[in-house]
Design an enzyme around this catalytic site. Sequence first.
Site, mmCIF file in Angstrom:
data_model
loop_
_atom_site.group_PDB
_atom_site.id
_atom_site.type_symbol
_atom_site.label_atom_id
_atom_site.label_comp_id
_atom_site.label_asym_id
_atom_site.label_seq_id
_atom_site.Cartn_x
_atom_site.Cartn_y
_atom_site.Cartn_z
ATOM 1 N N GLY A 53 23.696 -20.005 6.450
ATOM 2 C CA GLY A 53 22.366 -20.896 6.044
ATOM 3 C C GLY A 53 22.696 -21.136 4.553
ATOM 4 O O GLY A 53 23.625 -21.909 4.176
ATOM 5 N N SER B 69 22.390 -13.444 7.946
ATOM 6 C CA SER B 69 22.799 -14.078 6.293
ATOM 7 C C SER B 69 24.198 -13.571 5.905
ATOM 8 O O SER B 69 24.444 -12.438 6.250
ATOM 9 C CB SER B 69 21.949 -13.322 5.644
ATOM 10 O OG SER B 69 21.247 -14.329 4.533
ATOM 11 N N ASN C 268 24.840 -24.585 8.070
ATOM 12 C CA ASN C 268 23.609 -25.129 8.556
ATOM 13 C C ASN C 268 22.896 -25.379 7.313
ATOM 14 O O ASN C 268 22.205 -24.531 6.533
ATOM 15 C CB ASN C 268 22.832 -23.909 9.312
ATOM 16 C CG ASN C 268 21.401 -24.611 9.824
ATOM 17 O OD1 ASN C 268 21.098 -25.915 9.573
ATOM 18 N ND2 ASN C 268 20.820 -23.728 10.565
ATOM 19 N N TRP C 269 22.685 -26.736 6.816
ATOM 20 C CA TRP C 269 22.230 -27.139 5.524
ATOM 21 C C TRP C 269 20.715 -27.381 5.551
ATOM 22 O O TRP C 269 20.028 -27.622 4.515
ATOM 23 C CB TRP C 269 22.602 -28.430 5.200
ATOM 24 C CG TRP C 269 24.279 -28.564 4.796
ATOM 25 C CD1 TRP C 269 24.894 -27.353 4.382
ATOM 26 C CD2 TRP C 269 25.048 -29.466 4.412
ATOM 27 N NE1 TRP C 269 25.852 -27.624 3.866
ATOM 28 C CE2 TRP C 269 26.421 -28.734 3.836
ATOM 29 C CE3 TRP C 269 25.116 -31.046 4.380
ATOM 30 C CZ2 TRP C 269 27.488 -29.504 3.575
ATOM 31 C CZ3 TRP C 269 26.108 -31.647 4.000
ATOM 32 C CH2 TRP C 269 27.331 -30.865 3.623
ATOM 33 N N GLU D 203 21.882 -14.444 16.007
ATOM 34 C CA GLU D 203 21.305 -14.287 14.799
ATOM 35 C C GLU D 203 20.072 -13.298 14.702
ATOM 36 O O GLU D 203 19.040 -13.725 15.304
ATOM 37 C CB GLU D 203 20.886 -15.586 14.253
ATOM 38 C CG GLU D 203 19.982 -16.736 15.146
ATOM 39 C CD GLU D 203 19.085 -17.604 14.158
ATOM 40 O OE1 GLU D 203 19.761 -17.932 13.211
ATOM 41 O OE2 GLU D 203 18.235 -17.897 14.894
ATOM 42 N N HIS E 197 17.656 -22.455 17.092
ATOM 43 C CA HIS E 197 17.646 -21.613 15.875
ATOM 44 C C HIS E 197 16.286 -20.942 15.695
ATOM 45 O O HIS E 197 15.218 -21.680 16.037
ATOM 46 C CB HIS E 197 17.867 -22.616 14.674
ATOM 47 C CG HIS E 197 17.889 -21.917 13.500
ATOM 48 N ND1 HIS E 197 17.121 -21.585 12.735
ATOM 49 C CD2 HIS E 197 19.157 -21.651 12.799
ATOM 50 C CE1 HIS E 197 17.448 -20.802 11.525
ATOM 51 N NE2 HIS E 197 18.653 -20.678 11.624
HETATM 52 C C1 PEP Z 1 20.374 -18.929 9.259
HETATM 53 O O1 PEP Z 1 19.420 -19.679 9.239
HETATM 54 O O2 PEP Z 1 21.037 -18.887 10.612
HETATM 55 C C2 PEP Z 1 20.994 -18.214 8.275
HETATM 56 C C3 PEP Z 1 21.982 -17.123 8.772
HETATM 57 O O3 PEP Z 1 20.490 -18.313 7.043
HETATM 58 P P1 PEP Z 1 20.839 -17.618 5.889
HETATM 59 O O4 PEP Z 1 22.179 -17.618 5.662
HETATM 60 O O5 PEP Z 1 19.984 -18.629 4.872
HETATM 61 O O6 PEP Z 1 20.271 -16.206 6.002
#
Ligand code: PEP
Length: 265
Positions: A235, A214, A9-10, A166, A94
Amino acid sequence: MSRTLIVANWKMHLNTSQASLLLHRLHERIKIHRNIEVVLAPSMLVLQPLSMQIDRRKFRLAAQNAYHKDEGAFTGEVSFTMLQDLVHYVIVGHSERRLYFHETDEIVRDKVTAAVRNNITPIICVGETQQERRAGETRQVLHDQVVSALANLTSQDVENVVIAYEPIWAISTFGGELAKPDDVKKALDFIRLQVSSLYGKKVAERIRVLYGGSVDDHIVSGYLAVEGCDGVLVGSASLNYHKFSGIVDAAYRLRHQEDDEDGNK
Ligand code: PEP
């Protein structure tokens, strides 16, 4: 066994030339593996140019969002219908959309319905905030979000959707605390249990459930090794080609190990 899904997910990063460069580097680094599916979710603007460059044997595209009506006077929106020929997946619900853009469970449900109606697989994000976690409300939140998101779908539709757990407190935007793989397992099991009680055991076994907190290339294996974890939604680490290709490598290693173990049985 289903294919491991690694989703990048950019978010609102990378213009067309930056995205094209990152794709080029990933293309050089990432090998084709029949059991691994790598999905890139660039910004809406970049989807079309990237679709011309992409090697479809290695990558699939996802949108980060779309509007639930198919067409009409909705200034500034892009519909699932418009994305149909461009993407396989769309990320829905999200936490950044739920929190910053006030997307309710009802909005998420309408988007999931629209995605399925337009033959796009939704990656439905569910998860509790830190406050809900501390109040012991994780299961209630997961239950409500899962039940509501799937409400308009048939069992056959549900089999094909993807759910990403998440925990909001474990994504970098909102604190990035590390979730324990054991806790992730409990949440993934609970999500499958909800699907099973609503749509039956077979559907719950087939649906893919990802970890969406994350991760980076160093810690991802701990989550991918969790029983019932079908992949990760990444992310910030997905913006760095070393880290992201390291995450894909970790998935390769695990699948090879499993393939070897199956071969030795
Ligand atoms: C996300 O937004 O789903 C995520 C996992 O972000 P990050 O990896 O930056 O924590």
